[in-house]
Structure formats: structure tokens, C-alpha cells
Design an enzyme around this catalytic site. Structure first.
Site: not given
Length: 270
Positions: A2-3
Site C-alpha cells: 500500500p502506498e
């Protein structure tokens, strides 16, 4: 992994059920994830009221009325679940609230982390101390980026992924922003002048805002706390689209930089 948009979406989802509520139970169901849970996590968080929720780079922050902040990182497979139907093997941290909600940190691969620090000292948390500015903040400007990239011969993509330059950018959104700004990911950072830096900063901010609005990008493990998927993948210009058409009409190529896939269009990215 996840960014920034996925973590921002996660924090906003948690805020809907955690803001200004009290935690009646906080239980770590194993000793560690990527590293050990704080030994006093349950003691310090149980009975505390959540007074703030935020994000720094790819980390989520839960601030309490006791002057503590829980810092979480989702790793590669982590996500929060709100009111799950059951608590399973991979729900490693479980919290109950006085409003009747149950939240679990679900992380099958256990590359995530949970830390607990004094809120007043959060800026000196080791992972934050050397971080650059937030890309959506006012401090991230073309002038700032020009100064940081001066005399840097490394590829621009590598520089944008360096958390000391700018906090929170990851592989997907750097590929997308470089395509939008028509800059080759292979180009030396020092060669990018002011005329290109302004559209690059604009593209970075734009792609992040659009991704957050779409709930992030679901690859394999990520989902929002309410169980919904992120739909920004439907808007990808180049990422994961090797051999397909770029918006300019060229063909998207894939190369590897520092062990990561880079998707770009040689026709328009110079």
C-alpha cells in the site's frame, strides 16, 4: 505494498468509527509482526480516547487523549477490518470501542508494524526523522525539488522513491506521474530543468488526489477498512500495461530499475 493513497484512504475509513471514541479493549494476539508489538500497547491504549487520525508518508497515526500515538504500517498485505464477521488467524491486533465497533489489523504476511510513541515526540520517530515533505503539502514545490535533485546523477524515478526527498511516494504513482509529466524514468535527475519540474510536481499531486478519490489501487491484498476495493487501477495510464497503448498513442514498455518494474512510454517520455 500500500502506498500513500491507500494509507490515506485507510485512515479516512478508520476516522468514521474511531474519531472521538474510547477504546474499551486493545489486544495483540501475537508477539510481533515485522517487529514486536509494544509490550505496553494494551495498557496504554485501553481506555484511551482517539482524538486525532492522520498519516505521515505510508504510515497511519492514531492519537489519543493520553498523549500517545499509535503508528501503523500496513506492510505488504496488511489492512484494517471494521466489524469483521469473525476474528481469524491473521487478525493480529483487535480493538473494541465504546460505540460498539470492533476493528482488527489483518496481516497474513506479517510485514506490517505497530509502534506507540509520545505524540509530542512523533517527529523524532526514527522512520520520520529524515523524511522529506509530504507530496500533497505546500512545502513540496518545483523550487524545493530542483534544489534536492541538483547534482544527482541517479535516475529521476529512484530519486522520487527516496523517502528523504519526498515522503510517501511508491512505485505505482511515480510511474503514473512521470508519464503524465512526459519525463523518462531513466533520465538523470540533475538533467531535469525548471520547465519540466513544474509539470512534474503538478502531476504528482494530481495523480495522488485522483487515487485517493478512487479509494486507492487494489492489487492483491489491499482493501479499504469497510471491505470495499480501491478502483484507481482502472485509471492507470501506464502501470501494469506493458504492450498496451499509452494515452499519447505510443506503446507502454516495461523495464526494471533497482529490482522494481518500471512502466513507461518511450514515445512521449523523454
Amino acid at each position: 505494498m500500500p502506498e500513500l493513497p491507500e494509507v490515506e484512504t485507510t485512515v479516512r475509513g478508520l476516522a468514521a468509527v474511531l474519531q472521538d471514541v474510547r477504546l474499551t479493549s486493545v489486544v495483540a494476539r501475537r508477539a510481533d509482526l515485522r517487529r514486536a508489538f509494544p509490550v505496553d500497547l494494551g495498557q496504554r491504549m485501553t481506555g484511551a480516547r482517539i482524538v486525532s487520525l492522520g498519516r505521515r508518508a505510508k504510515y497511519g497515526l492514531l492519537g489519543t487523549d493520553r498523549g500517545d500515538s499509535m503508528i501503523f504500517h500496513l506492510g505488504m498485505s496488511g489492512r484494517w477490518r471494521i466489524d469483521p464477521e469473525d476474528i481469524g488467524t491473521h487478525d493480529h491486533l483487535v480493538m473494541h470501542t465504546d460505540s460498539g465497533h470492533v476493528l482488527s489489523l489483518f496481516d497474513p504476511r506479517r510485514f506490517g508494524s505497530v509502534d506507540l510513541v509520545e505524540t509530542a515526540a512523533i517527529a523524532s520517530f526514527p522512520s520520520f526523522a529524515a523524511m522529506g515533505p509530504e507530496p500533497l503539502g505546500d512545502d513540496f514545490t518545483p523550487a524545493y525539488l530542483r534544489e534536492r535533485l541538483k547534482s544527482r546523477a541517479s535516475p529521476i524515478k529512484a530519486m522520487l522513491l527516496d523517502q528523504r526527498i519526498v515522503a510517501g511516494l511508491g512505485n505505482i504513482y511515480v510511474c503514473e506521474a512521470l508519464n503524465m509529466a512526459r519525463i523518462s524514468p531513466l533520465r538523470a535527475a540533475e538533467q531535469i530543468g525548471p520547465a519540466k519540474l513544474k509539470p512534474l510536481v503538478t502531476a504528482i499531486k494530481s495523480v495522488l488526489v485522483d487515487a485517493i478519490a478512487a479509494g486507492g489501487s487494489t492489487l492483491r491484498d489491499y482493501a479499504r477498512p469497510d471491505g470495499q476495493l480501491g478502483y484507481f487501477a482502472k485509471q492507470w495510464r501506464v502501470y501494469g500495461r506493458e504492450g498496451e497503448a499509452c494515452p499519447c498513442g505510443g506503446t507502454v514498455k516495461r523495464t526494471v530499475q533497482s529490482g522494481r518494474s518500471t512502466f513507461w512510454c518511450p514515445s512521449c517520455q523523454k
